[in-house]
Design an enzyme around this catalytic site. Structure first.
Site, PDB file in Angstrom:
ATOM      1  N   LYS A  22       0.884  -0.883   0.106  1.00 40.48           N
ATOM      2  CA  LYS A  22       0.270   0.449   0.294  1.00 40.48           C
ATOM      3  C   LYS A  22       1.088   0.908  -0.041  1.00 40.48           C
ATOM      4  CE  LYS A  22      -1.346   1.738   4.330  1.00 40.48           C
ATOM      5  NZ  LYS A  22      -1.022   3.444   4.641  1.00 40.48           N
ATOM      6  N   ASN A  23       1.790   1.553   0.390  1.00 44.91           N
ATOM      7  CA  ASN A  23       2.431   2.676   1.033  1.00 44.91           C
ATOM      8  C   ASN A  23       3.340   2.768  -0.468  1.00 44.91           C
ATOM      9  OD1 ASN A  23       1.521   3.102   3.662  1.00 44.91           O
ATOM     10  ND2 ASN A  23       2.765   2.583   4.894  1.00 44.91           N
ATOM     11  N   CYS A 117      -2.542  14.430  12.322  1.00 47.27           N
ATOM     12  CA  CYS A 117      -3.207  12.877  12.380  1.00 47.27           C
ATOM     13  C   CYS A 117      -3.120  11.974  13.470  1.00 47.27           C
ATOM     14  CB  CYS A 117      -3.105  11.985  11.267  1.00 47.27           C
ATOM     15  SG  CYS A 117      -1.633  10.719  11.163  1.00 47.27           S
ATOM     16  N   ARG A 122       2.990  15.317  13.018  1.00 47.66           N
ATOM     17  CA  ARG A 122       3.353  15.080  11.180  1.00 47.66           C
ATOM     18  C   ARG A 122       3.625  16.333  10.292  1.00 47.66           C
ATOM     19  NH1 ARG A 122       0.629   9.064   9.449  1.00 47.66           N
ATOM     20  NH2 ARG A 122       1.982   9.508   8.012  1.00 47.66           N
ATOM     21  N   ASP A 125       7.500  19.675   7.301  1.00 48.10           N
ATOM     22  CA  ASP A 125       8.608  21.219   6.623  1.00 48.10           C
ATOM     23  C   ASP A 125       9.688  20.715   6.002  1.00 48.10           C
ATOM     24  OD1 ASP A 125       9.112  19.133   9.209  1.00 48.10           O
ATOM     25  OD2 ASP A 125      10.981  20.323   9.355  1.00 48.10           O
ATOM     26  N   ASP A 305       5.394   0.616  11.882  1.00 50.28           N
ATOM     27  CA  ASP A 305       4.210   0.315  11.440  1.00 50.28           C
ATOM     28  C   ASP A 305       3.402  -1.001  12.315  1.00 50.28           C
ATOM     29  OD1 ASP A 305       4.265   2.252   7.468  1.00 50.28           O
ATOM     30  OD2 ASP A 305       3.738   2.369  10.703  1.00 50.28           O
ATOM     31  N   ARG A 397      -8.239   1.284   5.222  1.00 55.21           N
ATOM     32  CA  ARG A 397      -7.484   2.290   4.836  1.00 55.21           C
ATOM     33  C   ARG A 397      -5.892   0.866   3.427  1.00 55.21           C
ATOM     34  NH1 ARG A 397      -6.358   7.588   6.941  1.00 55.21           N
ATOM     35  NH2 ARG A 397      -4.661   7.652   5.034  1.00 55.21           N
TER      36      ARG A 397
HETATM   37  C1  EPZ Z   1       5.619   6.501   6.234  1.00 55.70           C
HETATM   38  O1  EPZ Z   1       5.393   7.946   6.341  1.00 55.70           O
HETATM   39  C2  EPZ Z   1       4.031   5.700   5.512  1.00 55.70           C
HETATM   40  N1  EPZ Z   1       3.540   6.158   4.906  1.00 55.70           N
HETATM   41  C3  EPZ Z   1       3.983   5.451   7.183  1.00 55.70           C
HETATM   42  O2  EPZ Z   1       2.819   4.350   7.415  1.00 55.70           O
HETATM   43  C4  EPZ Z   1       4.997   5.369   8.056  1.00 55.70           C
HETATM   44  O3  EPZ Z   1       4.644   4.874   9.717  1.00 55.70           O
HETATM   45  C5  EPZ Z   1       6.233   6.475   8.353  1.00 55.70           C
HETATM   46  O4  EPZ Z   1       7.058   6.170   6.834  1.00 55.70           O
HETATM   47  C6  EPZ Z   1       7.537   5.471   9.041  1.00 55.70           C
HETATM   48  O5  EPZ Z   1       8.457   4.347   8.157  1.00 55.70           O
HETATM   49  C7  EPZ Z   1       2.573   6.185   3.969  1.00 55.70           C
HETATM   50  O6  EPZ Z   1       4.604   5.775   3.011  1.00 55.70           O
HETATM   51  C8  EPZ Z   1       1.961   6.385   2.874  1.00 55.70           C
HETATM   52  P1  EPZ Z   1       8.107   9.882   7.969  1.00 55.70           P
HETATM   53  P2  EPZ Z   1       5.407   9.447   6.327  1.00 55.70           P
HETATM   54  O7  EPZ Z   1       8.127  11.620   6.663  1.00 55.70           O
HETATM   55  O8  EPZ Z   1       6.680   9.360   5.176  1.00 55.70           O
HETATM   56  C9  EPZ Z   1       8.665  13.935  11.058  1.00 55.70           C
HETATM   57  C10 EPZ Z   1       1.081   3.523   7.443  1.00 55.70           C
HETATM   58  O9  EPZ Z   1       0.615   3.054   9.308  1.00 55.70           O
HETATM   59  N2  EPZ Z   1       8.805  14.191   9.888  1.00 55.70           N
HETATM   60  O10 EPZ Z   1       9.180   9.374   7.747  1.00 55.70           O
HETATM   61  O11 EPZ Z   1       4.770  10.399   6.490  1.00 55.70           O
HETATM   62  C11 EPZ Z   1       7.060  12.946  10.831  1.00 55.70           C
HETATM   63  O12 EPZ Z   1       6.729  13.853  12.038  1.00 55.70           O
HETATM   64  C12 EPZ Z   1       2.110   4.783   7.804  1.00 55.70           C
HETATM   65  O13 EPZ Z   1       1.026   2.613   6.175  1.00 55.70           O
HETATM   66  C13 EPZ Z   1       8.577  15.993   9.946  1.00 55.70           C
HETATM   67  O14 EPZ Z   1       8.707  16.174  11.138  1.00 55.70           O
HETATM   68  O15 EPZ Z   1       6.178   9.283   7.414  1.00 55.70           O
HETATM   69  C14 EPZ Z   1       7.144  11.158  12.026  1.00 55.70           C
HETATM   70  O16 EPZ Z   1       8.171  11.597  13.450  1.00 55.70           O
HETATM   71  C15 EPZ Z   1       1.781   5.666   8.981  1.00 55.70           C
HETATM   72  N3  EPZ Z   1       8.754  16.877   8.923  1.00 55.70           N
HETATM   73  C16 EPZ Z   1       8.314  11.146  11.350  1.00 55.70           C
HETATM   74  O17 EPZ Z   1       9.434  12.074  11.007  1.00 55.70           O
HETATM   75  C17 EPZ Z   1       8.610  16.143   7.876  1.00 55.70           C
HETATM   76  O18 EPZ Z   1       8.942  16.990   6.897  1.00 55.70           O
HETATM   77  C18 EPZ Z   1       8.714   9.809  10.384  1.00 55.70           C
HETATM   78  O19 EPZ Z   1       8.021  10.704   9.520  1.00 55.70           O
HETATM   79  C19 EPZ Z   1       8.209  14.743   7.767  1.00 55.70           C
HETATM   80  C20 EPZ Z   1       8.404  13.632   9.215  1.00 55.70           C
END
Ligand code: EPZ
Length: 418
Positions: A22-23, A117, A122, A125, A305, A397
């Site tokens: 999915k991701n 969410c 999330r 930036d 996850d 989802r």
């Molecule tokens: C992806 O989300 C996945 N979703 C998430 O899966 C997964 O949990 C996550 O990666 C971590 O592996 C998809 O790919 C659609 P991140 P993503 O940016 O990319 C912080 C599921 O259950 N951050 O790697 O949004 C953020 O707050 C979902 O399938 C910033 O601070 O995750 C988090 O604490 C849930 N600033 C950390 O980084 C930013 O600009 C990791 O987030 C971006 C992220």
């Protein structure tokens, strides 16, 4: 709204194929904006997030369709709109990944900020920092990101943290930027690796310049392609945990074990007999099932996850376990619901302490996010009595007909309209 009614206590057994990732498919669908040609993706899971992303691509002027039940086609072309509206982005934050491709193709993008969410604030930036490094002018106005550029230019992007979708978003933009881009402290999850492989096949010039850094030479156009999606490593891990928590014997096929070394390693450490082949993993009970320490981390560490799902399993293992969630700040919503079923879990800061084994009893439960909901289904399978898991739209989802997969493994689970 639907609910699952689960009668626990039956050890699962048998072999089941994982659906496509999915991701990963969400990022590849955003990548279709980068080409005028048709992209055909097969082994695509029919989950709500994929439907949402398809409607966003349709809104932007691409034409999506299904060649067969699991094969999605996206006819490329010049986007006719540059705006991803709030009512679509808020339902699925991954749609923020259209920002980079829209900027690269049209020089202009207006994408709603995804907002927080259930599992955390999330922010995005890092995505915006990357786009600015490629020469885009980024403004925030009325809950939207307004980004413009005459032409993206290669630059140096150093992420403060290895963001998965941030890496994918900036990488897609860099492929059509003028000149060379370096992306450092990049995420290297299998979903990023699959995007890199697909972009290369489309004609992008991407090299790995270090363990977590990429070097991109921009090109002027990218071609379409046909691609068979990798199996969903998180769904596979969830199904293995379903076998483990019911002390059954389960094989999951259609997945690359190299994407799941930290999960299979942890299941072996607990005491399960885990065997891997080229594209399948099998699990059966060992002599004991001991409590362990789990700490989530970027790939190849233990995936956040899978945190809720392994926590359900740890309620059934001998002794005290500790689970530390290091990626998201609020990803323990499953804990109070598991405790209502009889689990003994205490949260101390970012660490949950689990004492086991505890006898779980069926109860009406509800979760607020995809993986927390999945962990409650696993708990229902292990509990004595009947569990009703409500609001299964969260599960729909990211899991394709999980109830029919679990039924095929002998699970007693029924989807009912609530
Ligand atoms: C992806 O989300 C996945 N979703 C998430 O899966 C997964 O949990 C996550 O990666 C971590 O592996 C998809 O790919 C659609 P991140 P993503 O940016 O990319 C912080 C599921 O259950 N951050 O790697 O949004 C953020 O707050 C979902 O399938 C910033 O601070 O995750 C988090 O604490 C849930 N600033 C950390 O980084 C930013 O600009 C990791 O987030 C971006 C992220």
């Amino acid at each position: 709204m639907d609910r699952f009614t689960i009668e626990g206590g039956t050890p699962l057994s048998g072999s089941i194929a994982a659906s496509g990732s999915k991701n990963s498919v969400l990022a590849l669908m955003a990548a279709t904006l980068l080409t005028d040609e048709t992209m055909t993706l097969s082994n695509v899971p029919r989950v709500r997030d994929v439907e949402t992303m398809a409607s966003i691509l349709d809104h932007l002027g691409l034409r999506t369709g299904w060649e067969s039940p699991d094969t999605l086609t996206v006819e490329g072309g010049e986007p006719t709109r540059i705006e991803a509206p709030y009512d679509l982005v808020r339902t699925m934050r991954a749609s923020f990944m259209v920002l980079g491709p829209l900027l690269a193709r049209s020089g202009h993008a207006r994408v709603s900020l995804p907002g927080g969410c259930a599992i955390g604030a999330r922010p995005v930036d890092q995505h915006l920092k990357g786009m600015e490094a490629l020469g885009a002018k980024v403004e925030l106005e009325g809950g939207y990101v307004e980004a413009r550029t005459d032409r993206l230019r290669g630059g140096r992007v150093v992420f403060d943290l290895p963001t998965v979708n941030g890496t994918q978003n900036v990488l897609m933009a860099a492929c059509l930027a003028e000149g060379e881009t370096s992306i450092e402290n990049a995420a290297m999850e299998p979903e990023v690796q699959e995007l890199i492989a697909v972009l290369r096949t489309m004609g992008a010039r991407i090299e790995k310049s270090g363990p977590d850094s990429l070097c991109v030479q921009g090109v002027t156009r990218l071609s379409g392609l046909r691609h068979f999606m990798a199996g969903d490593r998180i769904e596979a891990g969830t199904l293995l945990c379903a076998g483990a928590v019911t002390r059954g014997e389960v094989e999951v096929t259609g997945v690359n074990p190299q994407h799941m070394v930290s999960v299979t390693g942890k299941l072996s450490e607990i005491g399960f007999d885990v065997r891997v082949n080229d594209d399948s993993i099998s699990l059966r009970p060992g002599d004991v099932a001991r409590g362990v320490r789990v700490k989530t981390a970027p790939f190849p560490g233990f995936p956040t996850d899978m945190q809720a799902q392994i926590m359900t399993l740890l309620t059934q293992t001998e002794g005290v376990s500790a689970v530390t969630e290091t990626i998201f700040e609020n990803r323990y919503m499953h804990v109070p619901e598991l405790c209502r079923m009889g689990a003994e879990i205490e949260i101390d800061g970012r660490t949950a302490i689990i004492s086991g084994p505890t006898r779980l009893s069926g109860a009406p439960v509800m979760a607020t996010d995809l993986r927390a909901s999945a962990s409650l289904v696993l708990a229902g399978l292990a509990a004595t009595g009947v569990t009703h898991v409500r609001r299964v739209y969260h599960i729909d989802r990211g899991y394709e007909r999980i109830e029919s997969k679990l039924e095929r493994l002998g699970g007693r689970i029924l989807r009912e309209a609530e």
